[in-house]
Design an enzyme around this catalytic site. Structure first.
Site, PDB file in Angstrom:
ATOM      1  N   GLU A   1     -10.660  -0.226  -1.862  1.00  0.00           N
ATOM      2  CA  GLU A   1     -10.847   0.869  -0.827  1.00  0.00           C
ATOM      3  C   GLU A   1     -11.340   2.294  -1.499  1.00  0.00           C
ATOM      4  OE1 GLU A   1      -7.250   2.613   1.045  1.00  0.00           O
ATOM      5  OE2 GLU A   1      -6.131   0.492   0.989  1.00  0.00           O
ATOM      6  N   ARG A   2     -12.214   2.997  -0.286  1.00  0.00           N
ATOM      7  CA  ARG A   2     -12.767   4.163  -0.642  1.00  0.00           C
ATOM      8  C   ARG A   2     -12.137   5.109  -1.316  1.00  0.00           C
ATOM      9  NH1 ARG A   2     -15.349   7.637   4.424  1.00  0.00           N
ATOM     10  NH2 ARG A   2     -12.844   7.458   4.960  1.00  0.00           N
TER      11      ARG A   2
ATOM     12  N   HIS B   1     -15.912   0.645   7.170  1.00  0.00           N
ATOM     13  CA  HIS B   1     -15.494  -0.919   6.280  1.00  0.00           C
ATOM     14  C   HIS B   1     -16.686  -1.608   6.126  1.00  0.00           C
ATOM     15  CE1 HIS B   1     -11.098  -0.503   6.093  1.00  0.00           C
ATOM     16  NE2 HIS B   1     -11.329   0.571   7.160  1.00  0.00           N
TER      17      HIS B   1
ATOM     18  N   CYS C   1      -4.478  -3.134   2.988  1.00  0.00           N
ATOM     19  CA  CYS C   1      -5.499  -2.088   3.442  1.00  0.00           C
ATOM     20  C   CYS C   1      -5.216  -2.402   5.002  1.00  0.00           C
ATOM     21  CB  CYS C   1      -6.754  -2.086   3.356  1.00  0.00           C
ATOM     22  SG  CYS C   1      -7.667  -0.882   4.081  1.00  0.00           S
ATOM     23  N   GLY C   2      -4.463  -1.465   5.887  1.00  0.00           N
ATOM     24  CA  GLY C   2      -4.262  -1.776   7.481  1.00  0.00           C
ATOM     25  C   GLY C   2      -5.526  -1.803   8.080  1.00  0.00           C
ATOM     26  N   THR C   3      -6.219  -0.616   7.776  1.00  0.00           N
ATOM     27  CA  THR C   3      -7.570  -0.708   8.731  1.00  0.00           C
ATOM     28  C   THR C   3      -8.508  -1.802   8.046  1.00  0.00           C
ATOM     29  OG1 THR C   3      -8.455   1.163   6.997  1.00  0.00           O
ATOM     30  CG2 THR C   3      -7.494   1.785   9.245  1.00  0.00           C
ATOM     31  N   GLY C   4      -8.275  -1.981   6.760  1.00  0.00           N
ATOM     32  CA  GLY C   4      -9.251  -3.394   6.444  1.00  0.00           C
ATOM     33  C   GLY C   4      -8.938  -4.448   7.090  1.00  0.00           C
TER      34      GLY C   4
ATOM     35  N   ASN D   1       1.025  -1.146   0.003  1.00  0.00           N
ATOM     36  CA  ASN D   1      -0.092  -0.051   0.053  1.00  0.00           C
ATOM     37  C   ASN D   1       0.880   1.259   0.048  1.00  0.00           C
ATOM     38  OD1 ASN D   1      -2.491   1.037   2.598  1.00  0.00           O
ATOM     39  ND2 ASN D   1      -2.228   1.841   0.492  1.00  0.00           N
TER      40      ASN D   1
ATOM     41  N   CYS E   1      -5.612   5.693   8.605  1.00  0.00           N
ATOM     42  CA  CYS E   1      -4.906   4.765   7.644  1.00  0.00           C
ATOM     43  C   CYS E   1      -3.831   3.906   8.443  1.00  0.00           C
ATOM     44  CB  CYS E   1      -4.092   5.644   6.476  1.00  0.00           C
ATOM     45  SG  CYS E   1      -3.451   4.706   5.239  1.00  0.00           S
ATOM     46  N   GLY E   2      -4.138   2.658   8.466  1.00  0.00           N
ATOM     47  CA  GLY E   2      -3.340   1.693   8.898  1.00  0.00           C
ATOM     48  C   GLY E   2      -1.910   1.419   8.547  1.00  0.00           C
ATOM     49  N   ASN E   3      -1.844   1.220   7.336  1.00  0.00           N
ATOM     50  CA  ASN E   3      -0.481   0.950   6.681  1.00  0.00           C
ATOM     51  C   ASN E   3       0.136   2.273   6.737  1.00  0.00           C
ATOM     52  OD1 ASN E   3      -0.520  -1.803   6.195  1.00  0.00           O
ATOM     53  ND2 ASN E   3      -1.849  -1.264   4.213  1.00  0.00           N
TER      54      ASN E   3
ATOM     55  N   ASN F   1     -15.014   1.455   2.664  1.00  0.00           N
ATOM     56  CA  ASN F   1     -13.956   0.431   2.027  1.00  0.00           C
ATOM     57  C   ASN F   1     -14.550  -0.640   2.095  1.00  0.00           C
ATOM     58  OD1 ASN F   1     -11.357   2.348   2.045  1.00  0.00           O
ATOM     59  ND2 ASN F   1     -12.253   2.688   4.194  1.00  0.00           N
TER      60      ASN F   1
HETATM   61  N1  API Z   1      -8.989   4.452   1.781  1.00  0.00           N
HETATM   62  C1  API Z   1      -9.116   4.498   3.173  1.00  0.00           C
HETATM   63  C2  API Z   1      -7.881   5.365   3.758  1.00  0.00           C
HETATM   64  C3  API Z   1      -6.787   4.554   3.747  1.00  0.00           C
HETATM   65  C4  API Z   1      -6.851   3.225   4.340  1.00  0.00           C
HETATM   66  C5  API Z   1      -5.825   2.257   4.056  1.00  0.00           C
HETATM   67  N2  API Z   1      -4.834   2.514   3.067  1.00  0.00           N
HETATM   68  C6  API Z   1      -5.268   1.563   5.299  1.00  0.00           C
HETATM   69  O1  API Z   1      -4.129   1.176   5.309  1.00  0.00           O
HETATM   70  O2  API Z   1      -5.697   1.475   6.450  1.00  0.00           O
HETATM   71  C7  API Z   1     -10.704   5.386   3.476  1.00  0.00           C
HETATM   72  O3  API Z   1     -11.132   6.061   2.685  1.00  0.00           O
HETATM   73  O4  API Z   1     -11.193   4.984   4.626  1.00  0.00           O
END
Ligand code: API
Length: 291
Positions: free
Chosen positions: A221-222, A172, A230-233, A16, A79-81, A203
């Site tokens: 991702e959104r 998410h 996607c870290g938060t994912g 990412n 954003c987790g990552n 997301n």
């Molecule tokens: N696209 C995500 C933000 C980046 C999250 C993702 N890159 C991660 O690592 O959590 C959103 O609109 O909420």
């Protein structure tokens, strides 16, 4: 801002990828949504999934603030990552000597630790599970209970999917699929991202359960489309899998860009924090003139 020369660092966390900008040593206050999107553009700009802007904090308990912009130029909450790359950036640039850094991001403060093996552990805070705070409006949707959570049916153009709504500060919609490699991520992802049940969009996570401690995950991702990780994912998918009764903490999340380790001790309380551990990599430094 047009014509301003910017110094940037290109980084990635499990594939990412990010443009990281020091907003303390450079005045980046007047950059527009269109200019953020142009910087992130894969052909017309530097190219990245997100842009991370490092600034001075506005609260006493944090050492820094960092802001996150998707490749469509929109600013988001988490954003987790990116958080792992943020802490690698501020340490590599000598902006702090602390191995554990507290950073203000949108409405919360994260605590990040760079481990001796180079991986970074982030306290991502507790998941947000109340629909109003995600935000998610379930009225009119079919719902069913599984384990300790509710699933909701989203009608898409040619079929319906059962999703679990979870926020890690950003929204998410997670579903379980039989095989992530054949899941219709490109077709269903955009429809879920913009579904009316998610007033701030969402997301879309596609999770394949391999065993009680291992999943494969793809995320549309959104504001950025499918990313390699996607870290938060990953956090949201593990929270969902544990609540649905399919997973036990800790869970290894296999993404197309690498592995993340997610732990969530929900047994004592759903308000316990989600802990994420994963890589952060600096790729190159550069300069660009804003147009
Ligand atoms: N696209 C995500 C933000 C980046 C999250 C993702 N890159 C991660 O690592 O959590 C959103 O609109 O909420």
């Amino acid at each position: 801002m047009t014509g301003t020369r910017l110094r940037f660092t290109k980084m990635h966390g499990a594939g990412n990828d990010f443009i990281v900008l020091n907003g303390i040593s450079q005045d980046l206050s007047g950059i527009t949504k269109e200019q953020w999107a142009r910087l992130a553009h894969r052909q017309l700009g530097i190219g990245a999934d997100q842009i991370l802007l490092v600034e001075k904090p506005t609260v006493a308990e944090a050492e820094f603030r960092y802001r996150i912009f998707n490749s469509d130029g929109g600013e988001v909450e988490q954003c987790g990552n990116g958080s792992r790359c943020f802490v690698r950036f501020v340490r590599e640039k000598g902006l702090t000597k602390n191995k554990t850094v507290k950073v203000q991001v949108a409405h919360t403060i994260l605590s990040l630790t760079e481990n001796d093996d180079g991986q970074v552990t982030v306290n991502m805070g507790a998941p947000i599970l109340t629909n109003e705070r995600i935000p998610f409006t379930s009225s009119g949707l079919q719902e069913k209970i599984e384990g300790k959570t509710n699933l909701y049916q989203l009608e898409l153009s040619d079929h319906a999917v059962w999703i679990n709504a979870v926020s890690m500060g950003n929204p998410h919609a997670v579903q379980i699929v039989q095989d992530v490699d054949t899941a219709p991520v490109a077709k269903d992802g955009p429809q879920i991202e913009t579904h009316l049940a998610f007033p701030k969009k969402v997301n879309a996570g596609f999770m394949q359960i391999q065993n009680r401690h291992e999943i494969k995950l793809r995320v549309f991702e959104r504001g950025s489309g499918e990313t390699l990780a996607c870290g938060t994912g990953a956090c949201a998918a593990v929270v969902s899998g544990i609540l649905r009764g399919h997973l036990d903490s800790p869970v290894t999340v296999h993404t197309r860009g690498g592995d993340l380790s997610i732990a969530w001790n929900s047994a004592s309380s759903a308000q316990n924090p989600v802990m994420m551990t994963g890589p952060a990599q600096t790729v190159f430094e550069g300069e660009i003139t804003l147009d």
